[in-house]
Design a protein around this motif. Sequence first.
Motif, short mmCIF file in Angstrom:
data_model
loop_
_atom_site.label_atom_id
_atom_site.label_comp_id
_atom_site.label_asym_id
_atom_site.label_seq_id
_atom_site.Cartn_x
_atom_site.Cartn_y
_atom_site.Cartn_z
N THR A 307 -15.29 -12.12 5.88
CA THR A 307 -14.30 -12.35 7.05
C THR A 307 -15.26 -12.40 8.13
OG1 THR A 307 -12.50 -11.51 6.11
CG2 THR A 307 -12.52 -11.80 8.61
N GLN A 310 -17.69 -15.22 8.56
CA GLN A 310 -16.89 -16.40 9.32
C GLN A 310 -16.68 -16.12 10.69
OE1 GLN A 310 -13.36 -16.71 7.13
NE2 GLN A 310 -14.39 -17.69 5.01
N ARG A 315 -16.55 -20.60 15.90
CA ARG A 315 -15.21 -20.16 16.22
C ARG A 315 -14.47 -21.27 16.20
NH1 ARG A 315 -13.91 -15.18 17.73
NH2 ARG A 315 -15.67 -13.26 17.60
N ALA A 317 -13.93 -23.47 14.03
CA ALA A 317 -13.12 -23.87 12.81
C ALA A 317 -11.79 -23.29 12.73
CB ALA A 317 -14.38 -23.37 11.73
N VAL A 318 -11.05 -23.87 13.42
CA VAL A 318 -9.74 -23.35 13.28
C VAL A 318 -8.68 -24.41 13.34
CG1 VAL A 318 -10.11 -21.21 14.82
CG2 VAL A 318 -9.45 -23.31 15.91
N ARG A 359 -7.51 -19.86 11.85
CA ARG A 359 -8.52 -20.09 10.74
C ARG A 359 -7.41 -20.41 9.43
NH1 ARG A 359 -13.81 -19.72 10.44
NH2 ARG A 359 -15.11 -19.28 12.35
N SER A 443 -10.07 -15.85 14.34
CA SER A 443 -9.10 -16.93 15.21
C SER A 443 -9.16 -17.13 16.68
CB SER A 443 -7.96 -16.88 14.45
OG SER A 443 -7.99 -16.91 13.02
#
Length: 468
Positions: A307, A310, A315, A317-318, A359, A443
Amino acid sequence: MTGEAPPPPPIDAGVPALARQLVRRVVVPLLVGFLVFLVPLVVLSVRDARTGLEQQAELRAAALALIARDVLGTGGPIVAIEDLPRLPGEQVALILPSGGQLQASAPLPEEVRRSPVITAALRGGIQAERLPAIGAVVAAAPVITGARVNGAAVTILPSDEADARVRSTLLLLGVLSTGLLVVAVVAGRSLARTIVRPIATLDLVAGRLAAGDLDARAPTDLGPSELRRLAVTLNRSVDRLQDALAQQRRFVADASHQLRTPLTGLRLRLEAAEMAAGDDQGRLAAAVAEVDRLTALVGDLLLLARTEAQGEGDRSAVADVDVVPVAEERVATWVLLGQERGVAVRADVPDGPVTASVRPGALEQVLDNLLANALRVAPAGSGVDVTVGEGPNVVLVTVADRGPGLTDDQRARAFDRFWRASDAAAGGSGLGLAIVRELVRASGGDVALHPRDGGGLVAEVRLRPAGR
């Protein structure tokens, strides 16, 4: 409004404030010093212009008195005094006492007749006075023959030319001072921006780094060589810190992954030993439970490491996720476990969709961790409520229980890794809420704990609405 940290201000945002400070601290004292020098200069210039005219009037009156003495000594007519050469606009007269009164050879304004300079001249002194009422300077000198004052020679010089020179001087000095002020301010601000811009840039980059943005880098082509070297050093330090954190996360992930296999093997051997030899005292069963707890801890560590990795990545990539079916699905999954413990797990969601930027897969893990914590502390006969709602620029997802709750200090530490309350139920790893926070922040949202009215705890997840 979500819990996402506000974006850093642009590089130029801090420059004007610092430039103004530099202008105030450097340019303003210089301007004050200039004004301290300029004001006396103006006063002296005005005084010199006016004093010069008074001195000239006194000299003219003295020369006239000498001529008048010769005229009176030879018995010439007084009127001849008026035929003497004069300056432009000059008026002259000779005043003689006669029968207790003063007689003038030429008409004089009343202001001149009342002027104390005439009285002083009749007493043997030479004085000059400025008379603004008639726009002139009057001077009088005694006419002395032998040791006796026989009269007073009076000259009146217009002050228009002197006043014009004063106004010209004041205008010139005013224009000069205004021009210097403008030049000083413009040059000061330009100099301030040149000096302050690299410092402001470094300050903003350091602020972004302190806020956790390890991708921030300072430009290395601004300012003097000392500041450029400082920027290079700062960037190298951040690179090393980023590498160290990445290595640490890789180590935790690799170690957690590698531990799974031997832990699984150990559990199988303990179960086999328990089946073969029996376990009247429950020691092998306790060992299996400890292995299960250690396996869960290793799994949480691996999830947390992934986590964080990531979260440090892109950021953007939601995805837009409808929160309502996700919440209903997770509640349906945990209902059976809640029934086993006598706890009702309920969902309170809107009829329509509520879409948030999350995410992929993060919201499911967040709800699973929060529901697991809530069911661990909820007493039998109580309930755990999952609600979904919308506010101004925010999507709210809450999980509320009727457990013992947490104090203010405990809520402040609840998201720390491996922290567990002293009266917490057995079986937890102390990583659940830390994982929740990392998933939510990855997220672009935030999570917080609040006391529940009537007792218990509310975990509030704040997410960004879709498209924001």
